[in-house]
Every structure is written in C-alpha cells, then in structure tokens.
Write an enzyme that holds these catalytic residues in place. Structure first.
Site, PDB file in Angstrom:
ATOM      1  N   PRO A 153       0.831  -1.206   0.000  1.00  0.00           N
ATOM      2  CA  PRO A 153       0.000   0.000   0.000  1.00  0.00           C
ATOM      3  C   PRO A 153       0.863   1.251   0.000  1.00  0.00           C
ATOM      4  CG  PRO A 153       0.089  -0.940   2.193  1.00  0.00           C
ATOM      5  CD  PRO A 153       0.785  -1.920   1.292  1.00  0.00           C
TER       6      PRO A 153
ATOM      7  N   GLU B  18      -1.599  10.111 -12.827  1.00  0.00           N
ATOM      8  CA  GLU B  18      -2.348   9.312 -13.795  1.00  0.00           C
ATOM      9  C   GLU B  18      -3.461  10.154 -14.418  1.00  0.00           C
ATOM     10  OE1 GLU B  18      -3.677   5.741 -11.861  1.00  0.00           O
ATOM     11  OE2 GLU B  18      -1.647   5.035 -11.475  1.00  0.00           O
TER      12      GLU B  18
ATOM     13  N   HIS C  61      -3.041   1.802 -15.811  1.00  0.00           N
ATOM     14  CA  HIS C  61      -3.655   1.278 -14.588  1.00  0.00           C
ATOM     15  C   HIS C  61      -4.763   0.293 -14.965  1.00  0.00           C
ATOM     16  CE1 HIS C  61      -4.393   2.387 -10.083  1.00  0.00           C
ATOM     17  NE2 HIS C  61      -4.497   1.083 -10.298  1.00  0.00           N
TER      18      HIS C  61
ATOM     19  N   ARG D  83       0.919   1.106  -6.567  1.00  0.00           N
ATOM     20  CA  ARG D  83       0.650   2.534  -6.471  1.00  0.00           C
ATOM     21  C   ARG D  83       1.828   3.290  -7.070  1.00  0.00           C
ATOM     22  NH1 ARG D  83      -3.728   1.228  -6.173  1.00  0.00           N
ATOM     23  NH2 ARG D  83      -5.284   1.516  -4.541  1.00  0.00           N
TER      24      ARG D  83
END
Length: 316
Positions: free
Chosen positions: A207, A264, A283, A235
């Site tokens: 994470p 992004e 993604h 991430r």
C-alpha cells in the site's frame, strides 16, 4: 429499505456503462464525478458514501452529516480517505482488498515475460514497418525467466499470487515484508536491501503510506543490478518517478513495467511514453469487466453486511 447510498465518482469504475450499481442497495444515487466542493452537498441524508480512488480529506469528513455511517473505498488502497478524521466522527471505512488479485498479479507476470523478450521493442519495430527481426538474427534481448530471481515487495494477496505464478515458471523468489516471517518452501524472506541487490526482477505489491512513498528512489535504485527490471502494479508513488527516469536513461537499470504512475495519466511530455525499455499501461490491472463486476458484487456485500451489523473489510 436498505442503506441510502451515494456513489460519488461512478465513472472511475463504470467507465463503459456495463456495470449495474443499483445492486449496491435499494436506494442508490449515482454521480459520474464529483468535485471537492460538491461532496458535502451530495452526501446529505446518505448512510453510505462510495468512492473509487477519490481524495476525501479530513476537513470535508469532519463536516459530514450525522447520517453518514460508512465510507466505502471501491478498491484495495484507501490512502485517499482520511482515516483518522473518519474515526473521529465515528464513521467506519471499508475497502475491497481481494477483488482483483489474480488480474493484477497476471499483469505483473505479463510485464515480466514481455520485458524478458523485449516485446515492446519488437512491436515498436513492426509498428514503424521494420520487419528485419524476421530476416536477420534477432536484434533484441530475449532471455529465459526460469532460474531468474524475482523479488516481491509485499506478501499480501496479490504478492502471494505473483509468487505462485512465478514459481510455476521456475523462477527463484525472494520476498520482503514489513513484519519478519520465516522462510517457506521455495520462498525466502530477506531484508529490503538484500532483495534489491539480488533480484533480476522486482515487483511492488504494497500500500501507499508515508513509509512506502518513494521507497524506490535514487538511493535504492543504486542497490539494484544494472540488468534488473522493476514492475509496479500497485501505487505509482511507491516510485520516485524522476529518479527512475534518470536511472533508465543512464542505463543504471535495464527497464521497467509500470501499470501505475505518480500522476495518472502521465503528463503529455513525460519521457516514459517514449522510452524503449519501458512498458507503460493505463492502470489496467483492475479494469477488466469480470474484475469490475466482482468489485461491485463485493461492494454490495460489504454494504449489506454493515447494514446487518456484521461489517466486513473494515479498516477503521
């Protein structure tokens, strides 16, 4: 009647209109997107607030109406939600940690296999009309992955799936986890530094937290083999992107596969778009229809379980 549920940015998960979000509750209000200054108005009178990778800051949560009982992150990472602010208001926060495990893991493996075959370079040659790989000795690197060392950073659901597939391919696997763990069959847990130094491929599966932000940076890249590849399907901000770009341009590592980026989508002049030693994808690991349908089903189950007093996947 069910909990009154508002989805604040449905277009993030239902970009093609193929998902039925009415299954979340008997009373669902859906917005394609929501600006920060629209959040408070749209959560009025609602019991459940659903977001997908959308920042919800503490100042806004502090002003949520008393009706809001639950914030659902429609995904794995919940770093966009101010957990402490929600806890202070007595609002539960839940996520969906395992809906995309196989698909994201397979994206990481796909990148490893493609980078090992310089597939992005071969396809670029064909796209510009260069067919010389068919008539001359192959002009690009093409190596076996069996016997190579894969370093997996983060041994949760997705990391474990990557390990399983990599082992089936005959790769040797090292893993790093924040909590020390004993070695397992064909799996050795090592320090972060040892993993960086030994691995031929490094795959990130953790994470985004203050501790993991930019864990791959100029200093940690310097520990890697110049022949190593880094894969990130987790991430974007786990990697210091300018440091990675510099290392790739200078040949200090061999290449990278990035399904996530710090921004992004990347800005139009980002060098990553045009670098030959990069696989760059938008993604996509969680975006397949089957994966998104599973996401909605688990999200609905989370809301129903909370309504029945047996909350699931609660992180705060």
């Amino acid at each position: 009647m069910g909990l009154k549920t508002v989805v604040l940015n449905s277009e993030r998960m239902n970009y093609d209109g193929k998902l039925d979000l009415s299954v979340l509750s008997s009373q669902v209000k859906e917005y394609a997107s929501t600006e920060p200054d629209q959040i408070l108005e749209r959560v009025q009178g609602m019991d459940v607030v659903v977001t997908k990778e959308m920042p919800v800051c503490g100042d806004i949560i502090a002003r949520f109406p008393d009706s809001v009982q639950l914030i659902c992150e429609a995904g794995t990472g919940y770093n966009n939600i101010d957990i402490e602010a929600a806890r202070a208001r007595g609002i539960a926060v839940c996520n969906i940690p395992a809906y995309s495990t196989e698909r994201v893991a397979h994206t990481a493996i796909m990148m490893i296999l493609n980078l090992s075959s310089s597939m992005q370079i071969q396809q670029a040659m064909l796209a510009r009309g260069d067919r010389s790989n068919f008539t001359k000795c192959m002009q690009v690197s093409h190596v076996e992955v069996n016997g190579k060392i894969l370093g997996v950073i983060g041994a949760g659901n997705i990391g474990r799936e990557v390990i399983k597939v990599a082992q089936a391919l005959g790769m040797k696997v090292l893993a790093y986890a924040r909590t020390p763990r004993p070695d397992e069959d064909n799996l050795k847990f090592v320090s972060f530094e040892e993993l960086l130094k030994q691995s031929d491929y490094i795959s990130l599966h953790c994470p985004l937290t203050p501790q993991t932000r930019h864990m791959i940076n100029k200093e940690t890249i310097a520990m890697m083999k110049p022949t190593a590849y880094i894969i990130n399907t987790s991430r974007g901000a786990l990697i210091d992107e300018p440091a990675l770009i510099e290392a790739l341009q200078e040949g200090r590592i061999a290449g990278a596969g990035l399904d996530v980026q710090e921004t992004e989508p990347p800005v139009q002049d980002n060098p990553l778009y045009d670098m030959p030693n990069i696989i760059l994808t938008p993604h996509m690991g969680w975006k397949g229809l089957e994966t998104r349908q599973r996401l909605v089903s688990i999200l609905a189950a989370n809301i129903q379980a909370f309504d029945e007093g047996r909350p699931q996947n609660v992180v705060s």
